[in-house]
Structure formats: C-alpha cells, structure tokens
Write a protein that holds these residues in place. Structure first.
Motif, PDB file in Angstrom:
ATOM      1  N   SER A 113      22.762 -24.146   0.578  1.00 12.05           N
ATOM      2  CA  SER A 113      22.078 -23.270  -0.396  1.00 12.05           C
ATOM      3  C   SER A 113      20.630 -23.715  -0.565  1.00 12.05           C
ATOM      4  O   SER A 113      19.722 -22.885  -0.648  1.00 12.05           O
ATOM      5  CB  SER A 113      22.788 -23.313  -1.752  1.00 12.05           C
ATOM      6  N   ALA A 114      20.411 -25.054  -0.640  1.00 14.95           N
ATOM      7  CA  ALA A 114      19.053 -25.584  -0.826  1.00 14.95           C
ATOM      8  C   ALA A 114      18.157 -25.197   0.348  1.00 14.95           C
ATOM      9  O   ALA A 114      16.987 -24.845   0.161  1.00 14.95           O
ATOM     10  CB  ALA A 114      19.097 -27.101  -0.986  1.00 14.95           C
ATOM     11  N   MET A 115      18.702 -25.230   1.564  1.00 17.78           N
ATOM     12  CA  MET A 115      17.894 -24.900   2.750  1.00 17.78           C
ATOM     13  C   MET A 115      17.549 -23.410   2.788  1.00 17.78           C
ATOM     14  O   MET A 115      16.440 -23.023   3.149  1.00 17.78           O
ATOM     15  CB  MET A 115      18.627 -25.309   4.037  1.00 17.78           C
ATOM     16  N   PHE A 116      18.490 -22.548   2.401  1.00 20.77           N
ATOM     17  CA  PHE A 116      18.199 -21.106   2.347  1.00 20.77           C
ATOM     18  C   PHE A 116      17.111 -20.829   1.304  1.00 20.77           C
ATOM     19  O   PHE A 116      16.234 -20.003   1.509  1.00 20.77           O
ATOM     20  CB  PHE A 116      19.459 -20.292   2.004  1.00 20.77           C
ATOM     21  N   ARG A 139      20.752 -13.702  -2.336  1.00 17.95           N
ATOM     22  CA  ARG A 139      20.079 -12.485  -2.802  1.00 17.95           C
ATOM     23  C   ARG A 139      18.702 -12.399  -2.148  1.00 17.95           C
ATOM     24  O   ARG A 139      17.979 -13.401  -2.087  1.00 17.95           O
ATOM     25  CB  ARG A 139      19.956 -12.492  -4.335  1.00 17.95           C
ATOM     26  N   GLY A 140      18.342 -11.199  -1.714  1.00 18.74           N
ATOM     27  CA  GLY A 140      17.030 -10.991  -1.103  1.00 18.74           C
ATOM     28  C   GLY A 140      17.163 -10.177   0.165  1.00 18.74           C
ATOM     29  O   GLY A 140      18.153  -9.469   0.342  1.00 18.74           O
ATOM     30  N   ARG A 141      16.169 -10.295   1.046  1.00 17.50           N
ATOM     31  CA  ARG A 141      16.219  -9.506   2.286  1.00 17.50           C
ATOM     32  C   ARG A 141      17.328 -10.033   3.205  1.00 17.50           C
ATOM     33  O   ARG A 141      17.769 -11.176   3.063  1.00 17.50           O
ATOM     34  CB  ARG A 141      14.864  -9.559   2.984  1.00 17.50           C
ATOM     35  N   GLU A 142      17.737  -9.186   4.145  1.00 16.44           N
ATOM     36  CA  GLU A 142      18.861  -9.548   5.018  1.00 16.44           C
ATOM     37  C   GLU A 142      18.516 -10.765   5.878  1.00 16.44           C
ATOM     38  O   GLU A 142      17.503 -10.760   6.580  1.00 16.44           O
ATOM     39  CB  GLU A 142      19.210  -8.366   5.924  1.00 16.44           C
ATOM     40  N   PRO A 143      19.335 -11.827   5.861  1.00 18.63           N
ATOM     41  CA  PRO A 143      19.068 -12.981   6.731  1.00 18.63           C
ATOM     42  C   PRO A 143      19.343 -12.625   8.192  1.00 18.63           C
ATOM     43  O   PRO A 143      20.443 -12.170   8.507  1.00 18.63           O
ATOM     44  CB  PRO A 143      20.050 -14.051   6.241  1.00 18.63           C
ATOM     45  N   CYS A 222      27.695 -13.338   8.560  1.00 20.02           N
ATOM     46  CA  CYS A 222      26.987 -12.925   7.360  1.00 20.02           C
ATOM     47  C   CYS A 222      27.285 -11.443   7.170  1.00 20.02           C
ATOM     48  O   CYS A 222      27.081 -10.651   8.096  1.00 20.02           O
ATOM     49  CB  CYS A 222      25.488 -13.160   7.536  1.00 20.02           C
ATOM     50  N   VAL A 223      27.817 -11.071   6.007  1.00 21.76           N
ATOM     51  CA  VAL A 223      28.143  -9.658   5.750  1.00 21.76           C
ATOM     52  C   VAL A 223      27.536  -9.228   4.419  1.00 21.76           C
ATOM     53  O   VAL A 223      27.304 -10.055   3.542  1.00 21.76           O
ATOM     54  CB  VAL A 223      29.680  -9.415   5.711  1.00 21.76           C
ATOM     55  N   ARG A 226      28.004  -5.748  -1.757  1.00 13.47           N
ATOM     56  CA  ARG A 226      27.192  -5.038  -2.763  1.00 13.47           C
ATOM     57  C   ARG A 226      25.713  -5.253  -2.459  1.00 13.47           C
ATOM     58  O   ARG A 226      25.272  -4.949  -1.354  1.00 13.47           O
ATOM     59  CB  ARG A 226      27.580  -5.479  -4.185  1.00 13.47           C
ATOM     60  N   GLN A 227      24.941  -5.866  -3.390  1.00 14.20           N
ATOM     61  CA  GLN A 227      23.501  -6.004  -3.118  1.00 14.20           C
ATOM     62  C   GLN A 227      23.164  -7.332  -2.423  1.00 14.20           C
ATOM     63  O   GLN A 227      22.001  -7.581  -2.116  1.00 14.20           O
ATOM     64  CB  GLN A 227      22.728  -5.900  -4.432  1.00 14.20           C
ATOM     65  N   ASP A 228      24.162  -8.198  -2.212  1.00 14.89           N
ATOM     66  CA  ASP A 228      23.871  -9.537  -1.686  1.00 14.89           C
ATOM     67  C   ASP A 228      24.388  -9.729  -0.258  1.00 14.89           C
ATOM     68  O   ASP A 228      25.047  -8.878   0.296  1.00 14.89           O
ATOM     69  CB  ASP A 228      24.491 -10.591  -2.622  1.00 14.89           C
ATOM     70  N   TRP A 229      24.071 -10.900   0.301  1.00 16.68           N
ATOM     71  CA  TRP A 229      24.469 -11.251   1.664  1.00 16.68           C
ATOM     72  C   TRP A 229      25.426 -12.423   1.598  1.00 16.68           C
ATOM     73  O   TRP A 229      25.059 -13.510   1.147  1.00 16.68           O
ATOM     74  CB  TRP A 229      23.240 -11.601   2.498  1.00 16.68           C
ATOM     75  N   ARG A 230      26.651 -12.203   2.037  1.00 16.15           N
ATOM     76  CA  ARG A 230      27.667 -13.268   1.977  1.00 16.15           C
ATOM     77  C   ARG A 230      27.686 -14.031   3.294  1.00 16.15           C
ATOM     78  O   ARG A 230      27.998 -13.481   4.342  1.00 16.15           O
ATOM     79  CB  ARG A 230      29.034 -12.661   1.674  1.00 16.15           C
ATOM     80  N   VAL A 231      27.338 -15.325   3.205  1.00 17.78           N
ATOM     81  CA  VAL A 231      27.297 -16.178   4.397  1.00 17.78           C
ATOM     82  C   VAL A 231      28.544 -17.059   4.402  1.00 17.78           C
ATOM     83  O   VAL A 231      28.817 -17.768   3.434  1.00 17.78           O
ATOM     84  CB  VAL A 231      26.031 -17.061   4.389  1.00 17.78           C
TER      85      VAL A 231
END
Ligand SMILES: [Zn+2]
Length: 405
Positions: A113-116, A139-143, A222-223, A226-231
């Motif tokens: 999480s810290a690196m992202f 949360r944010g733009r698509e990784p 990574c999928v 909703r509004q977030d990106w699940r890694v």
C-alpha cells in the motif's frame, strides 16, 4: 474486565500462561468440520488475535480446548472453544503457522500500500486478508501493468533490505507529526506500525519484525470494484505456492499444445486461425453436400395429392452443420417443404418454398406444444432445438402431419 493483549507487545509470543476469568456455554458454532457445541472463555491476558481490522483470527489451544473463533468485543477478547475450561490457571498455545502467515500477509499489505501511495499517488481505501488471496482497494486512475509491477518491485526491494518493522505509540497529533497519512478520529494513545523509511500506519494487528520475513510479494490481478481498483496479492510462502502453481499450469498447457511455455501464445493464435479456416472449409463442403443431397431427395420424393413434396428426414449419421444448407436447398424447389431433425442434438429446421403455402411458424408452435423445445422464425423458415433429442422421431411425425397440407 479488559483483556491484556499480549500480541500488542510481542507478536511472536506463541505459548503463554493466563487465568480464566469466565467460561460460559454459548450458541453452537459452525466450522468447516461441522456444527459443534461451544463455550465462551474470557482470560485475564491473551496472545490470541481476534478477527478485526482485516486480519483473520488466530486458532490454537487453551489447555485441552480447541479455539474455534476469537472475537474482539470492545475491551475484551472473547475466545470461542469446543469444550468447557475450568476457571483458574491455563496455558494458551497459538497455531503458529497460521498466525505467521497472517503476519507476513499483513506486513506485506502495509508495504505494498505504501509503495502504491508513495510512487503512484494511489491511496489504499480498504484491504482484506483472505485464506488464499489478499486484496487492497486503490482509489484513483486505473493502475496499468507497469504500475502494478513497479509497486511490486519497489516493495520487494524494501524486503531485500530487511528493514526493521517496529511498533510506535502516540496521540493522533504526535503520529501525524511523525508522518501518518491516515486521518484517525480515535482518542488517547494510538498504536502505529513503522516500516523504517517506508511507512507509518496506525494498526492494531500483528506484523513481522523485519521486512525480510515477508519473504516476497507477488501482485496478481487488478479488477474494478465500484469506483476503486482491487489489487490481489500474496506474500511469503503463498507467493511461492502461487508461482509454482502458475508454472505447472504453463507446463501442462505447453504439453497439450506440444510447445515450450514461451511459445504458448503463438501456438494458441495459430490454433485459432486453423480452427477458423477449417470451419470455413467445412461450411463450404456442407453447402456443396446440401445442394447435391437436396437434388436427390426432391427427385425421390413423390408429390402429394395437392402437388406438394414434403421431404421429412430424421438425420442420424450426418453432421448437424448439414441441416441448414440442406433445408435451404430443398426449399428452393417449387412447392417443396423440408422437415429436418437432427437425432443426436435435437436441432430442428423446417423450410419451404413460399408456393408450398404452409405457416411453418404455426407448425413449429403446435409441434413444440407436444414435444418441448425452443425456437422460432418466419412462415417459410423456422429453427428450433428439442429439450429431449430422443423425441426427434415423434416430433418429425407431428411435423409431417401438420405440414402435409
Ligand atoms: Zn497492520
């Protein structure tokens, strides 16, 4: 009475002494091995981690009693066990392989999480440590793939440096001054976990004492959720198992495609191109076969009293691909009707020259009223599939009666 949480100060404590404060029967509990009677045990102190904050609960023993669940109930830790424990002194023993795995996954989560956040400005809004796979929601733009690999690579570099992971205490304000990014609304002294030079997070969970013990972080899919990106990611021995399983899968695929792993994508492309070409050739052959068969069948078929030729056929040896071209070719002849049913698949094609004058849609509807199936079309052409292919002969007899005109 508040339970003294031994794991706060020593996450490596596996065996401990405690005093049973109370032991009461509680509602039966269902685990993977079935439903069983259960008791609720409170201890004066405990090294068992309760399921909370995204980290699963510990298993283990309190004397002879097996732990089924550990719950966080405000100030107290509630141990759910499979038998009664007498009030007095007991020995607790934490299932260490399960707990250490959780410590690896949990510390790995802090680091990843810290690196992202640090490298790509993607904050973690929630996380989950599962029994197989862990996830963080960014949360944010698509990784992009490069982002996923970049964060994984940076996290693994910190693992290789074997940096200390320590517990710090302070008020929300003190921790904010030390660099905690997360807003915390809890009062009093808070517990935070520091990965030297990489991260400082308020957290009540258990962690390894240096990053080297995380072993390795492997980022998976990574999928969008909703509004977030699940890694999805795995750490420690899970990363090893996961990489080995991937390799075995590739090996098996290579064996069935008779090629090396790195040639699999090209082999699949080649196979798909061959399949498309074969399918095209098959359709052309079926078209030719349909034309030839139609000519013979129409010639052999004597017209009925009103001059209509009904070619009715239950097809058992031919490919189902022949139905469509054959029916179409038959229906090109004046006053001809084709009633074709494929024995093996239950496929039905009814077609006619408009001069034959039936309403094949009505014929089909009536037929399917007695022999169940699904389909439809126009008055001159219908397609359907029987639910039970073995009823093909009966369906054909019906269609013959209805379409004879
Ligand atoms: Zn934590």
């Amino acid at each position: 009475m508040a339970t003294h949480r031994l794991y706060y100060d020593d996450a490596y404590l596996q065996n401990f002494e405690a005093r049973v404060v109370s032991c009461e029967p509680t509602s039966p509990i269902t685990t993977e091995s079935g439903t069983r009677a259960a008791w609720e045990v409170l201890l004066d102190q405990s090294a068992f981690y309760p399921g909370s904050g995204g980290q699963p609960f510990d298993l283990g023993m309190i004397d002879e009693a097996r732990i089924l669940d550990v719950r966080d109930d405000g100030e107290e830790i509630v141990h759910i066990v499979d038998r009664e424990v007498p009030v007095g002194a007991v020995a607790g023993c934490v299932d260490w392989s399960r707990r250490f795995d959780h410590m690896q996954q949990h510390t790995g989560q802090h680091l990843l999480s810290a690196m992202f956040q640090e490298r790509y400005g993607l904050p973690t809004v929630s996380f989950h440590l599962g029994s197989e796979i862990n996830t963080i929601d960014l949360r944010g733009r698509e990784p992009q793939q490069a982002t996923l690999e970049g964060a994984q690579h940076a996290a693994n570099a910190v693992i290789f440096q074997d940096r200390p992971v320590t517990v710090r205490y302070g008020t929300a304000l003190q921790l904010a001054e030390l660099g905690v990014r997360k807003e915390v609304d809890r009062q009093g002294i808070l517990r935070a976990i520091e990965i030297e030079g990489a991260d400082l997070q308020p957290c009540g969970g258990t962690h390894v004492k240096s990053t080297g013990q995380i072993g390795m972080i492997l980022v998976r899919r990574c999928v969008k959720i909703r509004q977030d990106w699940r890694v999805e990611f795995v750490c420690g021995s899970r990363a090893e198992r996961s990489a080995s399983a991937d390799y075995l899968l590739l090996k098996r695929l290579g064996e069935s495609l008779s090629c090396a792993s790195e040639e699999i994508p090209a082999a699949i492309d080649k196979g798909a191109a061959e399949r498309d070409a074969n399918f095209k050739a098959l359709r052309a052959a079926m078209q030719q076969l349909g034309e030839a068969r139609a000519k013979l069948l129409v010639q052999e078929c004597a017209p009925g009293p009103s001059g209509i030729r009904v070619v009715a056929k239950l097809m058992n040896d031919e490919s189902s691909e022949l139905l469509l071209p054959l029916a179409t070719e038959i229906a090109k002849n004046e006053r001809a009707v084709a009633l074709l049913i494929h024995d093996e698949t239950g496929l039905v094609v009814l077609a006619q020259h408009p001069s034959a004058g039936n309403d094949l849609n009505a014929v089909l509807k009536q037929m399917l009223g007695e022999v169940p199936g699904k389909g439809g079309g126009t008055k001159d052409f219908v397609r359907a599939k029987l639910m039970d292919p073995s009823k093909g002969a009966a369906a054909l007899e019906l269609a013959k009666k209805l379409a004879a005109g």
